[in-house]
Scaffold this motif. Structure first.
Motif, PDB file in Angstrom:
ATOM      1  N   TYR A  18       0.805  -1.220   0.000  1.00  0.00           N
ATOM      2  CA  TYR A  18       0.000   0.000   0.000  1.00  0.00           C
ATOM      3  C   TYR A  18       0.842   1.276   0.000  1.00  0.00           C
ATOM      4  N   GLN A  63      -0.523  -2.267  11.374  1.00  0.00           N
ATOM      5  CA  GLN A  63      -1.318  -2.079  10.155  1.00  0.00           C
ATOM      6  C   GLN A  63      -2.554  -2.970  10.096  1.00  0.00           C
ATOM      7  N   MET A  88      -0.716  -7.324   2.408  1.00  0.00           N
ATOM      8  CA  MET A  88      -0.009  -6.043   2.511  1.00  0.00           C
ATOM      9  C   MET A  88       1.494  -6.167   2.247  1.00  0.00           C
ATOM     10  N   PHE A  97      -8.396  -2.430   3.836  1.00  0.00           N
ATOM     11  CA  PHE A  97      -7.469  -2.840   2.781  1.00  0.00           C
ATOM     12  C   PHE A  97      -8.201  -3.814   1.858  1.00  0.00           C
ATOM     13  N   TYR A 156      -7.869   2.810   4.246  1.00  0.00           N
ATOM     14  CA  TYR A 156      -6.987   2.551   3.112  1.00  0.00           C
ATOM     15  C   TYR A 156      -7.355   3.469   1.945  1.00  0.00           C
ATOM     16  N   ALA A 172      -0.985  -2.527  -4.415  1.00  0.00           N
ATOM     17  CA  ALA A 172      -2.368  -2.610  -3.933  1.00  0.00           C
ATOM     18  C   ALA A 172      -3.351  -1.899  -4.850  1.00  0.00           C
TER      19      ALA A 172
END
Length: 464
Positions: free
Chosen positions: A161, A262, A272, A305, A333, A341
């Protein structure tokens, strides 16, 4: 053209300290800092691209102030957005003259020469393979009570990300000798608190091979005059037990660790590309919780996410209960350019992100209210950060655990100098702060620091 400049900084503490180094370089080159764009011949925006909101603020500023171009002013976009967008900034904001990423700041004097020679479009866009760091003895110390030292620049983690590896370049560390020399200069200026900085500060690798990160922490704490040493931000992959041991054994090392998790879900952590699991992270939390000192833990969490299920989010909520954080910086996110991502499927609807962030924050407030209660009636040493009374008639300081402490003093006592220390007896607990009354007279700030504060007071910093 006149040699005056105005600088506005957006984003993280790394950016704020980068601006201190840029300001120091400009002053060394004969420029004069001003506090209003209208008085500047050169206007610099030090930018952040971690989240879209910060990035858009920069372009909004450029649009608002393009009218000043007719007055002969020059504009520079530096930092992460500059590295990310490159020469496209000239297309979006044609009145910009200089675009430079953070890895090219060491070339700032040469770029300024070209600017004064009349060049219209100057770029400093290094690739991520540079081994250079931006070390300068001309750093302007704008914080009135804390000195910052960047010990490592860049990032090699490539979390799915995050844009930082693409804007800050690869990880490259300074020698421990250069770090300690800067710490000594800061102490001689009168500062008693130092904060070591890095995108992944504990990834530090001494090029001279003399010290690891824990050793460097301890060595900075041994510099005469230094009473507090902080560091940020750590990455769990390089977080080792000797860091906890060093903090537990040396009171000069602040009892606070910021360890971004996270997500509490191993599945999401894998997506991630964080390269650790929930269990790996909780083992490090257990090290901290078992330490001889009460070490405060804070973290960063991203909700929503791509692919995050209800079960994944529940794993994050249960992680809060296990870690008992003293603070959580929660974010929704948002896709960033060039990151893996951005191409992931199963995007989470915005309304779900909003709901999950609200649930996260509500649960964390409950935990903080319960966890902060351990400080009731505790005697806490506080560094004074504001000696102007707030609306409640209190002064403001910060504990070694990085907690805000608002306090009152006996009537008739002079306001405590910023940067001085005193003991505060805690008698009120709030979800994000402590309150109490001064139980000792302030231990005076050094004359050198008071002189530095007087110098800093001539300028104000605009923050985005």
């Amino acid at each position: 053209m006149s040699r005056t400049f105005y600088i506005e900084t957006f984003g993280c503490q790394m950016n704020a300290h980068d601006s201190e180094k840029v300001v120091g370089t400009l002053l060394q080159e004969g420029y004069t800092q001003v506090i209003d764009e209208a008085d500047a011949s050169l206007i610099l925006y030090n930018t952040c691209s971690i989240r879209d909101k910060a990035e858009q603020k920069v372009f909004h500023r450029l649009d608002v102030y393009k009218r000043l171009q007719g007055e002969g002013k020059r504009f520079a976009v530096i930092g992460c957005v500059a590295q990310q967008e490159g020469t496209k900034i000239f297309d979006r904001a044609p009145h910009v003259t200089l675009v430079a990423g953070s890895s090219s700041y060491r070339n700032l004097p040469q770029m300024l020469d070209r600017l004064e020679a009349g060049e219209k479009r100057i770029t400093g866009l290094d690739d991520r393979d540079t081994d250079e760091t931006f070390d300068t003895e001309f750093t302007a110390r704008n914080n009135p009570h804390r000195g910052y030292i960047t010990i490592i620049e860049g990032c090699d983690k490539f979390c799915a990300y995050c844009v930082v590896p693409y804007t800050r370049g690869k990880e490259r560390s300074r020698t421990s000798a250069s770090v300690l020399a800067e710490a000594q200069r800061i102490a001689q200026m009168g500062y008693t608190e130092i904060q070591l900085l890095g995108q992944n500060v504990n990834s530090y690798v001494d090029p001279s091979g003399k010290r690891n990160f824990a050793d460097l922490l301890s060595a900075v704490g041994e510099v005469p005059g230094i009473q507090r040493v902080r560091f940020t931000t750590s990455h769990p992959r390089q977080f080792t037990k000797d860091i906890v041991d060093a903090i537990a054994e040396r009171p000069v090392l602040c009892d606070h660790i910021h360890l971004p998790v996270q997500s509490g879900s191993s599945n999401v952590l894998k997506a991630m590309q964080r390269e650790y699991t929930r269990e790996w992270y909780l083992e490090r939390i257990a090290w901290i919780q078992a330490a001889k000192r009460d070490i405060s833990i804070t973290t960063d969490i991203i909700v929503g996410f791509p692919g995050e299920t209800d079960k994944d989010f529940e794993d994050t909520i249960t992680l809060l209960d296990a870690a008992k954080y003293d603070s959580v910086f929660g974010f929704k996110y948002s896709p960033r350019p060039n990151t893996p991502a951005i191409h992931m499927h199963d995007a989470i609807p915005e309304e779900v992100k909003v709901e999950r962030l609200a649930i996260l924050n509500a649960r964390q407030r409950e935990i903080q209210r319960e966890h902060y209660a351990r400080h009731m009636d505790e005697l806490v040493e506080v560094m004074v950060e504001s000696n102007t009374l707030n609306p409640r008639g209190q002064f403001t300081g910060r504990s070694s655990q990085n907690k805000t402490v608002n306090f009152t003093m006996e009537p008739g006592i002079e306001p405590p100098p910023m940067g001085s220390y005193l003991d505060v007896r805690i008698d009120k607990i709030f979800p994000s702060s402590l309150a109490g009354f001064a139980a000792s007279r302030p231990k005076a700030a050094s004359p050198a620091l008071l002189a530095q504060q007087a110098l800093n007071a001539r300028f104000t910093s605009a923050a985005g």
